[in-house]
Design a protein around this motif. Structure first.
Motif, PDB file in Angstrom:
ATOM      1  N   GLY A 161      -3.516  -9.216   1.027  1.00 20.86           N
ATOM      2  CA  GLY A 161      -3.833  -7.947   0.366  1.00 20.86           C
ATOM      3  C   GLY A 161      -2.561  -7.164   0.066  1.00 20.86           C
ATOM      4  N   ASN A 162      -1.662  -7.098   1.051  1.00 21.02           N
ATOM      5  CA  ASN A 162      -0.372  -6.423   0.839  1.00 21.02           C
ATOM      6  C   ASN A 162       0.440  -7.132  -0.239  1.00 21.02           C
ATOM      7  OD1 ASN A 162      -0.646  -4.358   2.658  1.00 21.02           O
ATOM      8  ND2 ASN A 162       0.546  -5.328   4.275  1.00 21.02           N
ATOM      9  N   ALA A 163       0.450  -8.464  -0.175  1.00 21.35           N
ATOM     10  CA  ALA A 163       1.240  -9.237  -1.149  1.00 21.35           C
ATOM     11  C   ALA A 163       0.786  -8.879  -2.563  1.00 21.35           C
ATOM     12  CB  ALA A 163       1.087 -10.731  -0.886  1.00 21.35           C
ATOM     13  N   VAL A 164      -0.530  -8.801  -2.763  1.00 19.69           N
ATOM     14  CA  VAL A 164      -1.045  -8.464  -4.092  1.00 19.69           C
ATOM     15  C   VAL A 164      -0.722  -7.005  -4.421  1.00 19.69           C
ATOM     16  CG1 VAL A 164      -3.110  -8.184  -5.498  1.00 19.69           C
ATOM     17  CG2 VAL A 164      -2.916 -10.134  -3.965  1.00 19.69           C
ATOM     18  N   ARG A 165      -0.913  -6.140  -3.436  1.00 20.64           N
ATOM     19  CA  ARG A 165      -0.733  -4.709  -3.648  1.00 20.64           C
ATOM     20  C   ARG A 165       0.700  -4.356  -4.055  1.00 20.64           C
ATOM     21  NH1 ARG A 165      -2.214  -1.481   1.551  1.00 20.64           N
ATOM     22  NH2 ARG A 165      -4.276  -2.287   1.113  1.00 20.64           N
ATOM     23  N   TYR A 166       1.667  -5.041  -3.439  1.00 18.63           N
ATOM     24  CA  TYR A 166       3.064  -4.672  -3.682  1.00 18.63           C
ATOM     25  C   TYR A 166       3.778  -5.643  -4.624  1.00 18.63           C
ATOM     26  CZ  TYR A 166       2.000  -1.443   0.062  1.00 18.63           C
ATOM     27  OH  TYR A 166       1.411  -0.461   0.816  1.00 18.63           O
ATOM     28  N   THR A 167       2.994  -6.394  -5.415  1.00 16.87           N
ATOM     29  CA  THR A 167       3.604  -7.314  -6.378  1.00 16.87           C
ATOM     30  C   THR A 167       3.064  -7.041  -7.773  1.00 16.87           C
ATOM     31  OG1 THR A 167       3.799  -8.999  -4.658  1.00 16.87           O
ATOM     32  CG2 THR A 167       3.978  -9.765  -6.927  1.00 16.87           C
ATOM     33  N   GLU A 188       4.125 -15.381   1.158  1.00 21.42           N
ATOM     34  CA  GLU A 188       5.301 -14.864   0.452  1.00 21.42           C
ATOM     35  C   GLU A 188       4.912 -14.342  -0.930  1.00 21.42           C
ATOM     36  OE1 GLU A 188       8.528 -17.704   0.698  1.00 21.42           O
ATOM     37  OE2 GLU A 188       9.305 -16.994  -1.212  1.00 21.42           O
ATOM     38  N   ASP A 189       5.603 -13.310  -1.378  1.00 22.61           N
ATOM     39  CA  ASP A 189       5.312 -12.799  -2.720  1.00 22.61           C
ATOM     40  C   ASP A 189       6.596 -12.586  -3.505  1.00 22.61           C
ATOM     41  OD1 ASP A 189       6.340 -10.001  -2.372  1.00 22.61           O
ATOM     42  OD2 ASP A 189       4.740  -9.892  -0.886  1.00 22.61           O
ATOM     43  N   THR A 190       6.431 -12.356  -4.809  1.00 30.34           N
ATOM     44  CA  THR A 190       7.600 -12.078  -5.659  1.00 30.34           C
ATOM     45  C   THR A 190       7.576 -10.603  -6.066  1.00 30.34           C
ATOM     46  OG1 THR A 190       6.352 -12.722  -7.620  1.00 30.34           O
ATOM     47  CG2 THR A 190       7.700 -14.419  -6.597  1.00 30.34           C
ATOM     48  N   ARG A 213       3.195   5.870  -2.890  1.00 27.17           N
ATOM     49  CA  ARG A 213       2.786   4.629  -3.509  1.00 27.17           C
ATOM     50  C   ARG A 213       1.729   3.903  -2.677  1.00 27.17           C
ATOM     51  NH1 ARG A 213       4.859   1.299  -7.443  1.00 27.17           N
ATOM     52  NH2 ARG A 213       4.065  -0.805  -7.196  1.00 27.17           N
ATOM     53  N   SER A 214       1.959   3.826  -1.374  1.00 26.34           N
ATOM     54  CA  SER A 214       1.006   3.159  -0.496  1.00 26.34           C
ATOM     55  C   SER A 214      -0.352   3.859  -0.564  1.00 26.34           C
ATOM     56  CB  SER A 214       1.531   3.157   0.936  1.00 26.34           C
ATOM     57  OG  SER A 214       0.479   3.152   1.857  1.00 26.34           O
ATOM     58  N   ARG A 215      -0.290   5.185  -0.595  1.00 27.01           N
ATOM     59  CA  ARG A 215      -1.512   5.980  -0.652  1.00 27.01           C
ATOM     60  C   ARG A 215      -2.293   5.704  -1.928  1.00 27.01           C
ATOM     61  NH1 ARG A 215      -4.332   9.712  -1.133  1.00 27.01           N
ATOM     62  NH2 ARG A 215      -5.412  10.599   0.458  1.00 27.01           N
ATOM     63  N   GLY A 219      -3.603   2.222   0.764  1.00 32.29           N
ATOM     64  CA  GLY A 219      -3.166   1.822   2.106  1.00 32.29           C
ATOM     65  C   GLY A 219      -3.384   2.888   3.164  1.00 32.29           C
ATOM     66  N   THR A 220      -3.572   2.433   4.409  1.00 32.49           N
ATOM     67  CA  THR A 220      -3.717   3.391   5.507  1.00 32.49           C
ATOM     68  C   THR A 220      -2.428   3.479   6.318  1.00 32.49           C
ATOM     69  OG1 THR A 220      -4.464   1.718   7.071  1.00 32.49           O
ATOM     70  CG2 THR A 220      -6.161   2.832   5.791  1.00 32.49           C
ATOM     71  N   GLY A 221      -1.512   2.540   6.103  1.00 33.29           N
ATOM     72  CA  GLY A 221      -0.280   2.531   6.885  1.00 33.29           C
ATOM     73  C   GLY A 221      -0.450   1.926   8.270  1.00 33.29           C
ATOM     74  N   LEU A 222      -1.635   1.356   8.532  1.00 35.04           N
ATOM     75  CA  LEU A 222      -1.894   0.772   9.853  1.00 35.04           C
ATOM     76  C   LEU A 222      -2.034  -0.744   9.806  1.00 35.04           C
ATOM     77  CD1 LEU A 222      -4.450   3.362  11.273  1.00 35.04           C
ATOM     78  CD2 LEU A 222      -2.057   3.088  11.909  1.00 35.04           C
ATOM     79  N   GLY A 223      -2.119  -1.289   8.592  1.00 33.11           N
ATOM     80  CA  GLY A 223      -2.402  -2.720   8.429  1.00 33.11           C
ATOM     81  C   GLY A 223      -1.472  -3.633   9.222  1.00 33.11           C
ATOM     82  N   LEU A 224      -0.172  -3.454   9.051  1.00 38.32           N
ATOM     83  CA  LEU A 224       0.760  -4.371   9.704  1.00 38.32           C
ATOM     84  C   LEU A 224       0.848  -4.143  11.213  1.00 38.32           C
ATOM     85  CD1 LEU A 224       3.699  -4.745   7.138  1.00 38.32           C
ATOM     86  CD2 LEU A 224       1.912  -6.394   7.717  1.00 38.32           C
ATOM     87  N   ALA A 225       0.612  -2.904  11.645  1.00 43.83           N
ATOM     88  CA  ALA A 225       0.588  -2.643  13.093  1.00 43.83           C
ATOM     89  C   ALA A 225      -0.568  -3.434  13.719  1.00 43.83           C
ATOM     90  CB  ALA A 225       0.424  -1.150  13.370  1.00 43.83           C
TER      91      ALA A 225
END
Ligand code: ADP
Length: 258
Positions: A161-167, A188-190, A213-215, A219-225
């Motif tokens: 989800g992050n890979a798509v969100r930030y690519t 991995e993403d590009t 941007r995350s907002r 994003g909640t900012g908790l995903g990777l934690a």
């Protein structure tokens, strides 16, 4: 403030005790300020969507819109912000259980390839919508690991989800393989990449490279934690490497089941 440093009178047992007390004081202070910051963050994260909900509810109530399209737009915002609140509350609940050591995992022998493929199937639409391609190099019969299938899927969904969100353009690459004692996965993403100064911090609660941007991207900012906690609860490791403007790579590994 707990600033009771003791002086270290000698280099014997008394000295070691003094050092231990000082270390404890430092640790306690760190814990307190983390806790304070954490609660300040939570309040902020809760307040933001709530103020949107209130604002747009008022706009609708007072009929402050010109067209039907505008009305639907405000209703959509209300729906999205409500969903964000639900996600945030669920994430907070999970995290607090993990940190108390009360998070239940249903462990069984798991084939990581199957889990990753199931997660890929679920996020496929998101890839398509953004025009990203999927590249993979997946070993179909990797050895079993011990883990919780649903939670492992949650980990991959989050990373994908992050890979798509930030690519914005390019591809997402996944790889599964095994070595002597471990099964490894790479996601991995590009995409935009993560600045070096943030690399160690992205696993911290509420740490974001670009808040707005995350907002904007939900994003909640908790995903990777949560991901890091889940990986470690299953005896795995996770690391990240990244290059600005070129992409980001997450590498996970789990011990092969006995
Ligand atoms: P968020 O809900 O904000 O995505 P996460 O805990 O999932 O929170 O991620 C923390 C931050 O790490 C994100 O806000 C983003 O800045 C950065 N990040 C995570 N994954 C990626 C990625 N694949 N590419 C670039 N930045 C990322």
């Amino acid at each position: 403030n707990l600033d009771i440093r003791v002086s270290i009178p000698s280099d014997d047992e008394v000295g070691s005790l003094g050092r231990a007390i000082n270390d404890l004081a430092i640790e306690t202070n760190r814990y307190r300020s983390n806790r304070k910051e954490f609660f300040a963050n939570i309040s902020h994260e809760l307040r933001t969507p709530i103020s949107y909900l209130k604002g747009y509810a008022q706009v609708l109530k007072q009929g402050l819109y010109q067209t039907e399209e505008e009305r639907l737009h405000y209703l959509n915002i209300i729906e999205e912000e409500t969903e964000r609140l639900v996600r945030l509350i669920n994430d907070l609940f999970d995290l607090s259980k993990m940190e108390e050591g009360k998070f239940d995992l249903q462990m069984s022998p798991i084939n990581l390839t199957e889990v990753l493929e199931s997660a890929l199937f679920k996020v496929k639409m998101e890839f398509k919508k953004k025009g990203l391609t999927l590249k993979s190099q997946i070993d179909e019969d990797v050895p079993y690991i011990n883990g919780d299938g649903l939670r492992l899927e949650q980990i991959f969904m989050n990373l994908l989800g992050n890979a798509v969100r930030y690519t914005e353009k390019g591809s997402i690459y996944v790889k599964v393989w095994s070595t002597d004692r471990k099964v490894h996965v790479i996601v991995e993403d590009t995409g935009m990449g993560i600045p070096e100064k943030d690399l160690l911090l992205v696993f911290e609660r509420f740490h974001r490279v670009e808040k707005s941007r995350s907002r904007e991207l939900g994003g909640t900012g908790l995903g990777l934690a949560i991901v890091k906690n889940l990986v470690e609860l299953q005896n795995g490791t996770i690391s990240v490497s990244s290059e600005m403007g070129r992409g980001t790579r997450f590498h996970l590994s789990f011990p092969i089941a006995e």
